[in-house]
Design an enzyme around this catalytic site. Sequence first.
Site, mmCIF file in Angstrom:
data_model
loop_
_atom_site.group_PDB
_atom_site.id
_atom_site.type_symbol
_atom_site.label_atom_id
_atom_site.label_comp_id
_atom_site.label_asym_id
_atom_site.label_seq_id
_atom_site.Cartn_x
_atom_site.Cartn_y
_atom_site.Cartn_z
ATOM 1 N N TYR A 156 0.839 -1.207 0.000
ATOM 2 C CA TYR A 156 0.000 0.000 0.000
ATOM 3 C C TYR A 156 0.873 1.257 0.000
ATOM 4 C CZ TYR A 156 -3.739 3.242 1.245
ATOM 5 O OH TYR A 156 -4.631 4.293 1.243
ATOM 6 N N LYS A 160 1.297 4.105 -2.991
ATOM 7 C CA LYS A 160 0.939 5.520 -2.841
ATOM 8 C C LYS A 160 2.162 6.422 -3.044
ATOM 9 C CE LYS A 160 -3.435 4.815 -2.024
ATOM 10 N NZ LYS A 160 -4.454 5.182 -3.003
HETATM 11 N N1 LIG Z 1 -10.170 6.057 3.945
HETATM 12 C C1 LIG Z 1 -8.949 6.460 4.268
HETATM 13 O O1 LIG Z 1 -8.612 6.641 5.456
HETATM 14 C C2 LIG Z 1 -7.943 6.729 3.186
HETATM 15 C C3 LIG Z 1 -6.758 7.390 3.541
HETATM 16 C C4 LIG Z 1 -5.832 7.646 2.552
HETATM 17 C C5 LIG Z 1 -6.071 7.277 1.243
HETATM 18 N N2 LIG Z 1 -7.231 6.625 0.916
HETATM 19 C C6 LIG Z 1 -7.422 6.253 -0.485
HETATM 20 O O2 LIG Z 1 -8.659 6.765 -0.935
HETATM 21 C C7 LIG Z 1 -9.161 5.933 -1.985
HETATM 22 C C8 LIG Z 1 -10.591 5.546 -1.662
HETATM 23 O O3 LIG Z 1 -10.571 4.804 -0.464
HETATM 24 P P1 LIG Z 1 -11.846 4.606 0.454
HETATM 25 O O4 LIG Z 1 -11.408 4.776 1.841
HETATM 26 O O5 LIG Z 1 -12.989 5.387 -0.082
HETATM 27 O O6 LIG Z 1 -12.043 3.042 0.223
HETATM 28 P P2 LIG Z 1 -13.338 2.196 -0.201
HETATM 29 O O7 LIG Z 1 -12.929 0.772 -0.079
HETATM 30 O O8 LIG Z 1 -14.482 2.680 0.572
HETATM 31 O O9 LIG Z 1 -13.518 2.595 -1.729
HETATM 32 C C9 LIG Z 1 -12.674 2.099 -2.742
HETATM 33 C C10 LIG Z 1 -13.536 1.706 -3.920
HETATM 34 O O10 LIG Z 1 -12.666 1.250 -4.969
HETATM 35 C C11 LIG Z 1 -13.309 0.165 -5.612
HETATM 36 N N3 LIG Z 1 -12.317 -0.647 -6.321
HETATM 37 C C12 LIG Z 1 -11.379 -1.454 -5.783
HETATM 38 N N4 LIG Z 1 -10.688 -2.062 -6.754
HETATM 39 C C13 LIG Z 1 -11.181 -1.608 -7.942
HETATM 40 C C14 LIG Z 1 -10.871 -1.870 -9.305
HETATM 41 N N5 LIG Z 1 -9.891 -2.715 -9.652
HETATM 42 N N6 LIG Z 1 -11.602 -1.238 -10.258
HETATM 43 C C15 LIG Z 1 -12.604 -0.391 -9.915
HETATM 44 N N7 LIG Z 1 -12.947 -0.115 -8.641
HETATM 45 C C16 LIG Z 1 -12.236 -0.723 -7.663
HETATM 46 C C17 LIG Z 1 -14.005 -0.583 -4.477
HETATM 47 O O11 LIG Z 1 -15.028 -1.438 -4.954
HETATM 48 C C18 LIG Z 1 -14.503 0.562 -3.610
HETATM 49 O O12 LIG Z 1 -15.821 0.943 -3.936
HETATM 50 C C19 LIG Z 1 -8.234 4.731 -2.066
HETATM 51 O O13 LIG Z 1 -7.332 4.921 -3.124
HETATM 52 C C20 LIG Z 1 -7.509 4.765 -0.729
HETATM 53 O O14 LIG Z 1 -6.249 4.169 -0.781
HETATM 54 C C21 LIG Z 1 -8.175 6.341 1.866
#
Ligand SMILES: NC(=O)c1ccc[n+]([C@@H]2O[C@H](COP(=O)([O-])OP(=O)(O)OC[C@H]3O[C@@H](n4cnc5c(N)ncnc54)[C@H](O)[C@@H]3O)[C@@H](O)[C@H]2O)c1
Length: 258
Positions: A156, A160
């Site tokens: 991860y 990133k």
């Molecule tokens: N939530 C946090 O604390 C946080 C912090 C830093 C970064 N992020 C980043 O933010 C982004 C969104 O994360 P989130 O927290 O909303 O997670 P989430 O799991 O709620 O949403 C991610 C979405 O991506 C979709 N997905 C996964 N693989 C896929 C693929 N191959 N093709 C199409 N869709 C796909 C999933 O079905 C899901 O709906 C991610 O890139 C995550 O790394 C999240």
Amino acid sequence: MSLDGKVAIVTGAAGGIGLAIARRYARDGARVVMTDLQAERGEQEALAIRTAGGWARFMACDTADEATVETLVETVETEVGPIDLAVCSAGISKGGQPFYDTTLEDFTKVLSVNLVGPFIVGKAVARRMIASGVKGAIIHISSVGAVLGVETSPAYCTSKGGLSMLTKVMALAMARHGVRVNAIGPGPTWSPMTEAALDQPAIDMMLSRTPLGRFAEADEVAGVAAFLASEDSSYITGQTLYADGGRLALNYVVSKPA
Ligand SMILES: NC(=O)c1ccc[n+]([C@@H]2O[C@H](COP(=O)([O-])OP(=O)(O)OC[C@H]3O[C@@H](n4cnc5c(N)ncnc54)[C@H](O)[C@@H]3O)[C@@H](O)[C@H]2O)c1
């Protein structure tokens, strides 16, 4: 911020941060094409946006698969119009072990979604932006994990870190075409991903190192995505903007004043 008349693609839009961005862009006047692996949930969320008066359409797509992404982007251009905005929020987190106990399959899987996916989407969208002369914006969802290592999240954090560099090289290549490329680096944000992955001790540990003392709501990350899509950020490109509650500002090994 008005995004009136803009055509946007948002990946990972069936939940969490991607969904919040899709809702925000639709509220700001964009026509939003939402994509995700979760088709049923995505269709429901697109319907909810339309019911609320916005323009949204869901198209299922695995963003790590180049042929599928090409078809998606082609369909959007033909049926909706030239793409102005692309947000890559699709992401996965498969951690738990130090790098030496992580399988090649797991490591590669995370990189394929979190890093190769934005490369594939960015490439497909950028080539069409160049061809149509659209002065658009591409936005990646990176993480504080781009610069803060977590021993048990080798794939991860690597994905990133790579995504923030991909943002820079894409920004350099697209600058002459008037397209800006930026990333957002969220800190802890409530979403299905965090709700599934974190227990109370992990939440408490993260909060003890988050100066604002709380997780972000996904809408707060969507606000940054609206800014980076708008003319208000017209001189910003190649950046990762950290919406992290102050985490990167804190040297947590130094005690707080009494
Ligand atoms: N939530 C946090 O604390 C946080 C912090 C830093 C970064 N992020 C980043 O933010 C982004 C969104 O994360 P989130 O927290 O909303 O997670 P989430 O799991 O709620 O949403 C991610 C979405 O991506 C979709 N997905 C996964 N693989 C896929 C693929 N191959 N093709 C199409 N869709 C796909 C999933 O079905 C899901 O709906 C991610 O890139 C995550 O790394 C999240």
